[in-house]
Write a protein that holds these residues in place. Structure first.
Motif: not given
Length: 204
Positions: A6-7, A9, A11-12, A14-16, A19, A26-27
């Motif tokens: 799980y993240l 955050s 923040s797009p 950090r998600q990118e 990835q 999962t965010t």
């Protein structure tokens, strides 16, 4: 053993970046109070925020019975520090234009330090790191500062700028991790994930 990550955050960026490491996650945003304690060192502060974000999501998952032995939460936080007249200023997200303008004036023509902390917690252990990157800005005019604010980009950025966006043109020199400045140091994060996977494999 399958590992659930799980993240902590929304923040797009950090998600990118996460990835890009090729991991499935999962965010689950964390809601914590981000306030520096009196006398708290900048490194301790950013490390604490990353840890508290991860622990907050850990609590949510536990309360919802979604926590298992092979589950882990990744929390991260970024702050900017700059030395002004012998005083270390800790810069977070700008509250308004006046606050942003003050921060950009401090960063203009100076070298500042970006601190990004990553904390990974699970029932198998916890692992953390703080990555420091030195960034040097060119001298900025009042017009350049105002124009950058008008882009809307600074609003949710630590230090009031995003190096991956329009502010990249302000950077004269960088020493350290570019990705840490964006929001998540890739090499260091991958090392934490490796330690977690190793711990998970050892309990199979």
């Amino acid at each position: 053993m399958n590992c659930d990550l799980y993240l902590a955050s929304a923040s797009p960026r950090r998600q990118e970046l996460l990835q890009s490491l090729g991991v499935t996650f999962t965010t689950q945003p964390a809601d914590i109070i981000e306030e520096r304690s009196e006398g708290e060192a900048a490194t301790d502060y950013v490390a604490r925020l990353a840890r508290e974000k991860a622990q907050a999501v850990y609590g949510i998952l536990s309360a919802q019975n979604r926590w298992q032995t092979n589950t882990a939460v990744l929390g991260s936080d970024t702050i900017v520090t700059v030395l002004v007249d012998g005083v270390c200023q800790v810069l977070e997200k700008p509250r308004d234009f006046a606050h942003f303008q003050q921060m950009m004036t401090w960063l203009s023509g100076r070298t500042h330090e970006v601190l990004t902390a990553v904390h990974l917690c699970s029932t198998l252990g916890s692992w953390s790191v703080v990555v420091k990157t030195a960034v040097t800005f060119a001298e900025l005019s009042e017009q350049e500062i105002a124009d950058y604010w008008a882009t809307g980009e600074p609003l949710d950025k630590a230090g009031g700028y995003g190096i991956q966006g329009a502010a990249g043109k302000f950077v004269q020199h960088l020493a350290g991790s570019y990705f840490a400045v964006v929001g998540l140091p890739l090499y260091e994060t991958e090392q934490l994930l490796k330690q977690w996977r190793l711990a998970a494999n050892n309990v199979e």
